[in-house]
Motif scaffolding. Structure first.
Motif, PDB file in Angstrom:
ATOM      1  N   VAL A  75     -14.029  -1.352   8.025  1.00  0.00           N
ATOM      2  CA  VAL A  75     -13.870  -2.810   8.049  1.00  0.00           C
ATOM      3  C   VAL A  75     -12.738  -3.245   7.120  1.00  0.00           C
ATOM      4  CG1 VAL A  75     -15.014  -5.005   7.503  1.00  0.00           C
ATOM      5  CG2 VAL A  75     -16.312  -3.181   8.631  1.00  0.00           C
ATOM      6  N   PHE A  76     -11.942  -4.204   7.577  1.00  0.00           N
ATOM      7  CA  PHE A  76     -10.928  -4.870   6.757  1.00  0.00           C
ATOM      8  C   PHE A  76     -11.141  -6.380   6.907  1.00  0.00           C
ATOM      9  CE2 PHE A  76      -7.396  -1.754   5.801  1.00  0.00           C
ATOM     10  CZ  PHE A  76      -7.922  -0.645   6.441  1.00  0.00           C
ATOM     11  N   ILE A  77     -10.787  -7.138   5.867  1.00  0.00           N
ATOM     12  CA  ILE A  77     -10.720  -8.598   6.016  1.00  0.00           C
ATOM     13  C   ILE A  77      -9.357  -9.082   5.525  1.00  0.00           C
ATOM     14  CG2 ILE A  77     -13.228  -8.920   5.707  1.00  0.00           C
ATOM     15  CD1 ILE A  77     -12.499 -10.201   2.917  1.00  0.00           C
ATOM     16  N   VAL A  78      -8.971 -10.270   5.990  1.00  0.00           N
ATOM     17  CA  VAL A  78      -7.764 -10.928   5.489  1.00  0.00           C
ATOM     18  C   VAL A  78      -8.168 -12.315   5.008  1.00  0.00           C
ATOM     19  CG1 VAL A  78      -5.431 -11.730   6.030  1.00  0.00           C
ATOM     20  CG2 VAL A  78      -6.382  -9.744   7.244  1.00  0.00           C
ATOM     21  N   THR A  87     -10.099  -3.976   1.972  1.00  0.00           N
ATOM     22  CA  THR A  87     -11.034  -3.052   2.611  1.00  0.00           C
ATOM     23  C   THR A  87     -11.885  -2.413   1.518  1.00  0.00           C
ATOM     24  OG1 THR A  87     -11.212  -1.308   4.299  1.00  0.00           O
ATOM     25  CG2 THR A  87      -9.528  -0.983   2.624  1.00  0.00           C
ATOM     26  N   PRO A  88     -13.158  -2.119   1.805  1.00  0.00           N
ATOM     27  CA  PRO A  88     -13.995  -1.511   0.763  1.00  0.00           C
ATOM     28  C   PRO A  88     -13.427  -0.171   0.287  1.00  0.00           C
ATOM     29  CG  PRO A  88     -15.363  -2.353   2.547  1.00  0.00           C
ATOM     30  CD  PRO A  88     -13.934  -2.438   3.020  1.00  0.00           C
ATOM     31  N   PRO A  89     -13.646   0.165  -0.999  1.00  0.00           N
ATOM     32  CA  PRO A  89     -13.149   1.432  -1.547  1.00  0.00           C
ATOM     33  C   PRO A  89     -13.927   2.616  -0.971  1.00  0.00           C
ATOM     34  CG  PRO A  89     -14.568   0.343  -3.149  1.00  0.00           C
ATOM     35  CD  PRO A  89     -14.422  -0.606  -1.989  1.00  0.00           C
ATOM     36  N   LEU A  90     -13.325   3.811  -1.025  1.00  0.00           N
ATOM     37  CA  LEU A  90     -14.016   5.012  -0.546  1.00  0.00           C
ATOM     38  C   LEU A  90     -15.113   5.404  -1.523  1.00  0.00           C
ATOM     39  CD1 LEU A  90     -11.145   7.351   0.724  1.00  0.00           C
ATOM     40  CD2 LEU A  90     -12.545   5.724   2.019  1.00  0.00           C
ATOM     41  N   ASP A  91     -16.305   5.624  -1.013  1.00  0.00           N
ATOM     42  CA  ASP A  91     -17.402   6.198  -1.795  1.00  0.00           C
ATOM     43  C   ASP A  91     -18.420   6.776  -0.815  1.00  0.00           C
ATOM     44  OD1 ASP A  91     -18.846   4.038  -0.832  1.00  0.00           O
ATOM     45  OD2 ASP A  91     -18.823   2.929  -2.715  1.00  0.00           O
ATOM     46  N   ASN A  92     -19.625   7.068  -1.308  1.00  0.00           N
ATOM     47  CA  ASN A  92     -20.635   7.705  -0.456  1.00  0.00           C
ATOM     48  C   ASN A  92     -21.199   6.760   0.613  1.00  0.00           C
ATOM     49  OD1 ASN A  92     -21.829   6.240  -2.700  1.00  0.00           O
ATOM     50  ND2 ASN A  92     -23.766   6.941  -1.877  1.00  0.00           N
ATOM     51  N   PHE A 146       2.958  -6.490   2.424  1.00  0.00           N
ATOM     52  CA  PHE A 146       1.653  -7.156   2.386  1.00  0.00           C
ATOM     53  C   PHE A 146       0.934  -6.815   1.096  1.00  0.00           C
ATOM     54  CE2 PHE A 146       1.914  -7.173   7.117  1.00  0.00           C
ATOM     55  CZ  PHE A 146       1.753  -8.533   7.282  1.00  0.00           C
ATOM     56  N   LYS A 147       0.119  -7.761   0.649  1.00  0.00           N
ATOM     57  CA  LYS A 147      -0.753  -7.482  -0.492  1.00  0.00           C
ATOM     58  C   LYS A 147      -2.015  -6.810   0.059  1.00  0.00           C
ATOM     59  CE  LYS A 147      -1.738  -9.301  -4.939  1.00  0.00           C
ATOM     60  NZ  LYS A 147      -2.935  -9.993  -5.398  1.00  0.00           N
ATOM     61  N   VAL A 148      -2.299  -5.582  -0.430  1.00  0.00           N
ATOM     62  CA  VAL A 148      -3.420  -4.802   0.085  1.00  0.00           C
ATOM     63  C   VAL A 148      -4.325  -4.379  -1.067  1.00  0.00           C
ATOM     64  CG1 VAL A 148      -4.083  -2.792   1.456  1.00  0.00           C
ATOM     65  CG2 VAL A 148      -1.876  -3.871   1.863  1.00  0.00           C
ATOM     66  N   GLN A 149      -5.621  -4.564  -0.895  1.00  0.00           N
ATOM     67  CA  GLN A 149      -6.567  -4.207  -1.956  1.00  0.00           C
ATOM     68  C   GLN A 149      -7.696  -3.350  -1.398  1.00  0.00           C
ATOM     69  OE1 GLN A 149      -7.934  -8.087  -3.257  1.00  0.00           O
ATOM     70  NE2 GLN A 149      -6.163  -8.360  -4.612  1.00  0.00           N
ATOM     71  N   GLN A 150      -8.060  -2.304  -2.164  1.00  0.00           N
ATOM     72  CA  GLN A 150      -9.290  -1.574  -1.876  1.00  0.00           C
ATOM     73  C   GLN A 150     -10.277  -2.041  -2.926  1.00  0.00           C
ATOM     74  OE1 GLN A 150      -8.848   2.687  -0.875  1.00  0.00           O
ATOM     75  NE2 GLN A 150      -6.667   2.396  -1.265  1.00  0.00           N
ATOM     76  N   ARG A 151     -11.244  -2.808  -2.496  1.00  0.00           N
ATOM     77  CA  ARG A 151     -12.173  -3.418  -3.467  1.00  0.00           C
ATOM     78  C   ARG A 151     -13.473  -3.789  -2.769  1.00  0.00           C
ATOM     79  NH1 ARG A 151     -12.881  -8.767  -2.484  1.00  0.00           N
ATOM     80  NH2 ARG A 151     -11.327  -9.760  -1.148  1.00  0.00           N
TER      81      ARG A 151
END
Ligand code: PMP
Length: 284
Positions: free
Chosen positions: A187-190, A197-202, A223-228
């Motif tokens: 999933v991604f949101i703008v 987009t959510p960070p990688l984890d379990n 583009f401004k991109v965040q994994q958070r």
């Protein structure tokens, strides 16, 4: 169709697997799906690397090289017809003689691969894009979602929840209302031009499409991109929502639980990112 099973290419009807296979009895295995368009594979090395990570994590020792996998994939594309194919790769722990949970050490893994038809490559124009309506549900799967396990019942039930509501996917949030992924997509949101987009984890599968998008955005755009962490509220309030997977690429979500996302059409940022993806997806 022609399939691959343990070293042989044979008709699907002649491919036989023991009912004692732990893939059948326990869902004890790892799989991959790689798209191939006119025989050209997308993200091949990354898909094989993810499969090897999964096999290592559950201690299945197979020892197929990347070249061996490439050869199997190419052979299957040649032996079967179709311009747009999904290549399914599957390694299970193998057939045991007794029923026991512990990993048997003396059995040979079962390796199976086949191809199936997938839709043509996604387009990046707003009027002709495939769009997605989705459900939003609490994630009730296990806590090892980074492993691409063949035990997909949790994902299947979540997909079915969406399908029963007339939707094409189900986006999931955890017990503290953070978005994880969807039943078979990331999933991604703008929001206000920022892509998150959510960070990688379990809690999520490290999607190859997610990885490709992040790479392409970092090297070909500003583009401004965040994994958070993304909350359920933020998703419901986003300007754009995307679900990504090998076959969907950047999939524009137009409705979440019946509520329109933006104006109910694929967004401007989606259009730019799917165009960049179309242009650069075979570079990696
Ligand atoms: N999450 C889940 C649970 C999936 O099943 C998939 C599809 N394999 C994805 C994410 C997307 O991964 P990919 O981009 O590698 O297809």
């Amino acid at each position: 169709s022609t399939v691959y099973l343990n070293g042989d290419y044979l008709a699907a009807a002649d491919a036989k697997i023991s009912p004692m296979d732990r893939g059948f009895l326990f869902g004890d295995g790892i799989y991959e799906v790689i798209p191939a368009y006119q025989g050209k594979m997308l993200g091949f090395n990354a898909h094989i690397e993810r499969m090897n990570n999964g096999l290592n994590e559950i201690e299945i020792k197979l020892g197929y090289s990347t070249d061996k996998w490439r050869e199997i994939c190419q052979q299957l594309c040649e032996k079967n017809h179709g311009d747009n194919l999904g290549i399914y790769l599957h390694v299970s722990r193998g057939a045991d003689t007794k029923r026991a949970h512990a990993y048997p050490t003396d059995i040979t893994p079962t390796v199976f691969a086949y191809v199936f038809e997938i839709p043509p490559q996604p387009v990046s124009d707003i009027e002709h894009a495939t769009t997605y309506t989705v459900s939003l549900e609490q994630d009730k799967r296990w806590q090892r979602c980074h492993i691409k396990s063949t035990a997909l019942l949790g994902n299947v039930i979540h997909y079915q929840q969406g399908a029963a509501a007339g939707n094409k996917e189900t986006i999931l949030y955890n017990r503290i209302d953070e978005i994880t992924e969807a039943s078979s997509s990331n999933v991604f949101i703008v929001k206000e031009g920022v892509i998150s987009t959510p960070p990688l984890d379990n809690q999520i599968l490290p999607g190859i499409t997610r990885w490709l998008i992040l790479n392409i955005l970092h090297s070909h755009s500003d583009f401004k991109v965040q994994q958070r962490v993304i909350s359920k509220t933020e998703l419901l309030d986003a300007d754009e929502v995307w679900i990504t997977s090998a076959t969907k690429e950047v999939g524009a979500v137009v409705k979440v639980n019946g509520k329109l996302v933006g104006d109910g059409k694929p967004g401007k940022v989606w259009q730019q990112v799917q165009s960049l993806f179309t242009k650069h997806k075979f570079d990696y």
